[in-house]
Motif scaffolding. Structure first.
Motif, short mmCIF file in Angstrom:
data_model
loop_
_atom_site.label_atom_id
_atom_site.label_comp_id
_atom_site.label_asym_id
_atom_site.label_seq_id
_atom_site.Cartn_x
_atom_site.Cartn_y
_atom_site.Cartn_z
N ARG A 1 0.83 -1.21 0.00
CA ARG A 1 0.00 0.00 0.00
C ARG A 1 0.86 1.26 0.00
NH1 ARG A 1 -1.92 3.69 3.41
NH2 ARG A 1 -0.78 2.83 5.19
N LEU A 2 1.89 1.26 0.83
CA LEU A 2 2.79 2.42 0.91
C LEU A 2 3.60 2.60 -0.37
CD1 LEU A 2 4.08 2.01 4.58
CD2 LEU A 2 2.54 3.77 3.75
N GLU A 3 3.99 1.49 -1.01
CA GLU A 3 4.73 1.58 -2.27
C GLU A 3 3.86 2.18 -3.38
OE1 GLU A 3 7.75 1.12 -3.32
OE2 GLU A 3 8.71 0.28 -1.54
N LYS A 4 2.57 1.82 -3.40
CA LYS A 4 1.64 2.41 -4.38
C LYS A 4 1.49 3.91 -4.15
CE LYS A 4 -1.34 -1.47 -5.72
NZ LYS A 4 -2.71 -2.02 -5.65
N LYS A 5 1.35 4.27 -2.88
CA LYS A 5 1.22 5.69 -2.51
C LYS A 5 2.48 6.46 -2.93
CE LYS A 5 -0.06 8.57 1.43
NZ LYS A 5 -0.30 8.61 2.90
N LYS A 6 3.64 5.83 -2.76
CA LYS A 6 4.91 6.45 -3.14
C LYS A 6 4.97 6.72 -4.64
CE LYS A 6 9.85 5.41 -3.14
NZ LYS A 6 10.88 4.41 -2.78
N LYS A 7 4.52 5.75 -5.44
CA LYS A 7 4.51 5.92 -6.90
C LYS A 7 3.62 7.09 -7.32
CE LYS A 7 5.51 1.20 -8.40
NZ LYS A 7 4.96 -0.01 -9.04
N ARG A 8 2.45 7.19 -6.68
CA ARG A 8 1.52 8.28 -7.01
C ARG A 8 2.13 9.65 -6.68
NH1 ARG A 8 -2.55 4.62 -5.06
NH2 ARG A 8 -2.50 5.59 -2.99
N LEU A 9 2.78 9.73 -5.53
CA LEU A 9 3.42 10.99 -5.13
C LEU A 9 4.55 11.37 -6.08
CD1 LEU A 9 3.59 10.86 -1.23
CD2 LEU A 9 2.61 12.69 -2.58
N GLN A 10 5.33 10.37 -6.48
CA GLN A 10 6.43 10.63 -7.42
C GLN A 10 5.91 11.16 -8.75
OE1 GLN A 10 8.25 6.74 -7.26
NE2 GLN A 10 9.95 7.46 -6.01
N ARG A 11 4.79 10.59 -9.21
CA ARG A 11 4.19 11.08 -10.47
C ARG A 11 3.71 12.52 -10.30
NH1 ARG A 11 1.06 6.15 -10.50
NH2 ARG A 11 2.19 4.51 -11.58
N LYS A 12 3.11 12.83 -9.16
CA LYS A 12 2.61 14.18 -8.90
C LYS A 12 3.75 15.20 -8.94
CE LYS A 12 -1.57 13.60 -6.11
NZ LYS A 12 -2.15 13.80 -4.76
N VAL A 13 4.85 14.86 -8.26
CA VAL A 13 6.01 15.75 -8.22
C VAL A 13 6.56 15.97 -9.63
CG1 VAL A 13 8.39 15.99 -7.41
CG2 VAL A 13 6.64 15.15 -5.86
N SER A 14 6.67 14.88 -10.41
CA SER A 14 7.18 14.96 -11.77
C SER A 14 6.31 15.86 -12.65
CB SER A 14 7.25 13.55 -12.37
OG SER A 14 7.78 13.58 -13.66
N LYS A 15 4.97 15.72 -12.51
CA LYS A 15 4.05 16.53 -13.30
C LYS A 15 4.15 18.01 -12.94
CE LYS A 15 0.61 12.95 -14.25
NZ LYS A 15 -0.72 12.42 -13.86
N LYS A 16 4.30 18.28 -11.63
CA LYS A 16 4.43 19.67 -11.17
C LYS A 16 5.68 20.32 -11.74
CE LYS A 16 0.97 20.34 -8.18
NZ LYS A 16 0.04 21.46 -8.31
N TYR A 17 6.77 19.57 -11.79
CA TYR A 17 8.02 20.10 -12.36
C TYR A 17 7.85 20.39 -13.86
CZ TYR A 17 11.32 19.65 -8.47
OH TYR A 17 12.00 19.83 -7.29
N GLU A 18 7.14 19.50 -14.55
CA GLU A 18 6.92 19.70 -16.00
C GLU A 18 6.06 20.94 -16.26
OE1 GLU A 18 7.95 18.18 -18.87
OE2 GLU A 18 9.38 17.16 -17.57
N ILE A 19 5.06 21.18 -15.39
CA ILE A 19 4.21 22.36 -15.54
C ILE A 19 5.00 23.65 -15.32
CG2 ILE A 19 2.25 23.61 -14.48
CD1 ILE A 19 1.07 20.75 -13.89
N ASN A 20 5.93 23.61 -14.36
CA ASN A 20 6.69 24.81 -13.98
C ASN A 20 8.05 24.92 -14.67
OD1 ASN A 20 4.99 26.10 -11.75
ND2 ASN A 20 5.08 23.97 -11.11
N LYS A 21 8.24 24.22 -15.76
CA LYS A 21 9.54 24.31 -16.45
C LYS A 21 9.61 25.60 -17.28
CE LYS A 21 9.08 21.40 -20.48
NZ LYS A 21 9.40 20.14 -21.09
N ILE A 22 10.78 26.21 -17.25
CA ILE A 22 11.00 27.50 -17.93
C ILE A 22 12.06 27.31 -19.01
CG2 ILE A 22 11.68 29.92 -17.61
CD1 ILE A 22 10.99 29.42 -14.58
N LYS A 23 11.79 27.81 -20.21
CA LYS A 23 12.78 27.76 -21.30
C LYS A 23 13.55 29.07 -21.32
CE LYS A 23 10.69 24.41 -24.43
NZ LYS A 23 10.21 24.17 -25.80
N MET A 24 14.87 28.96 -21.26
CA MET A 24 15.75 30.14 -21.27
C MET A 24 16.06 30.53 -22.72
SD MET A 24 15.87 30.34 -18.02
CE MET A 24 17.10 31.58 -17.67
#
Length: 394
Positions: free
Chosen positions: A221-244
């Motif tokens: 259960r905790l490993e599944k929760k960990k995967k979901r959180l990792q995906r959330k963090v990755s998506k947030k970084y992709e949304i906030n990426k800036i091109k120089m």
């Protein structure tokens, strides 16, 4: 006999600030020492001893620019200078890699506490010079609450060795070595062999079997929760990426990303604690039987990790941590700890007649001997062979 104890601290906000500042002093002194040694080596000079550098650092504190160092314990900087010199010596002896400068972002915040100045009670620890004020109400800032009561012995005659305060990304900890009288009791029970595996953590020659905790519902259960959180963090970084301008891509760390990363840290900490606690339970139970010797096999873990299908399962089993705990607990209880040769054929040899089976596959979970007709579980057979190996050596 020296036992290490590590306890979580419960500092308030003012104390947290002071602890981070103290870790900053240790980092400053370490980097200053390393820089001095590198410059001296480039100029053709000999190694500068930590005694000389400590004297020079004391003069540095007297300058206006570095007068802020006087607000913190003198022992923090002194030990950091010594640590940097030790790291430099170890590199030239070939015992470690070249020492690197400590980074504010990447390095683990930690600092040394003097053994004469540290004080413990059942519930609190006193650190030196967290406050420079002599007022009674301000002096309370030096006393930090412990998360566990009566865990560390205190009073007259108790010796503390190398106390260190460190931060793991979530919490502050105090680790200290304490001298205990040596155990004189000698175990007389029959020795045991332990075979480690992936399906089961350990199979002991006396018939005990310890399950793989990573297959339990809670861990899954905790490993599944960990995967979901990792995906959330990755998506947030992709949304906030800036091109120089030059085509370079940078990622902006927002407060929501920091919140998610802290949740991920807490989850990782929980998984680690569950696994370590289980290993402690297993190793303590084995030691309590008081066998005369314990035999384990020398597994090529780095080679096993190259198998992409098994690498994660092997990593989660924490074989090295199991060995480490079993070894020091054996030393404390005067039990002989034996590591069998890596090429000892524990799985392919019959524990009853000693015949060798060349064509044994990894998929064969039962060992069937063609010579004597003995049929045993593959891992149990290996544990019996390890026990026989120990009897020949002991």
């Amino acid at each position: 006999m020296i036992k290490g104890i590590k306890i979580r601290l419960k500092p308030n906000n003012k104390q947290k600030t002071k602890l981070f500042e103290s870790a900053g002093v240790a980092r400053f002194a370490y980097n200053w020492t390393l820089n001095k040694q590198i410059e001296n080596y480039k100029n053709g000079g000999k190694f500068i001893s930590d005694r000389e550098l400590r004297k020079e650092f004391t003069k540095l504190k007297q300058t206006e620019e570095n007068s802020w160092l006087n607000d913190y314990s003198n022992n923090i900087a002194k030990q950091a200078v010594k640590d940097a010199c030790d790291a430099y010596i170890k590199f030239f002896k070939g015992e470690s890699k070249y020492p690197r400068f400590k980074s504010r972002k990447r390095s683990k915040p930690s600092f040394y506490v003097d053994t004469d100045k540290i004080q413990f009670t059942g519930t609190h620890i006193k650190l030196e010079k967290l406050t420079t004020s002599r007022k009674k109400n301000k002096q309370k800032l030096n006393w930090i609450r412990l998360c566990e009561r009566e865990r560390i012995p205190y009073g007259e005659g108790v010796k503390y060795i190398n106390p260190r305060v460190s931060f793991d990304g979530l919490n502050w900890w105090i680790s200290v070595g304490i001298e205990y009288p040596d155990n004189t009791e000698m175990p007389t029970n029959e020795g045991i062999g332990i075979d480690l595996g992936i399906e089961k953590l350990a199979i002991v020659s006396d018939g005990s079997v310890y399950k793989n905790i990573n297959k339990t519902k809670e861990i899954k259960r905790l490993e599944k929760k960990k995967k979901r959180l990792q995906r959330k963090v990755s998506k947030k970084y992709e949304i906030n990426k800036i091109k120089m301008k030059g085509g370079e891509v940078r990622y902006k760390k927002t407060s929501n990303i920091i919140k998610l990363e802290n949740q991920l840290k807490k989850l990782n900490r929980r998984l680690t604690n569950i696994r370590h606690n289980y290993l402690h339970q297993v190793t303590t139970e084995i030691i309590k039987r008081k066998p005369s010797f314990i035999v384990v096999e020398d597994l090529n873990v780095s080679g096993m990790m190259k198998n992409k299908h098994l690498s994660k399962a092997i990593q989660q089993q924490r074989f090295y941590e199991f060995y480490r705990q079993l070894q020091y607990k054996s030393e404390w209880n005067n039990i002989e700890f034996i590591v069998a040769d890596r090429f000892f054929p524990s799985s392919k040899t019959c524990s009853q007649c000693g015949s060798y089976k060349k064509d044994l596959k990894l998929s064969d979970r039962e060992y069937t001997c063609k010579s004597c007709g003995c049929v045993l579980d593959r891992d149990y057979n290996a544990s019996l062979n390890l026990k026989n190996y120990g009897q020949e050596i002991a």
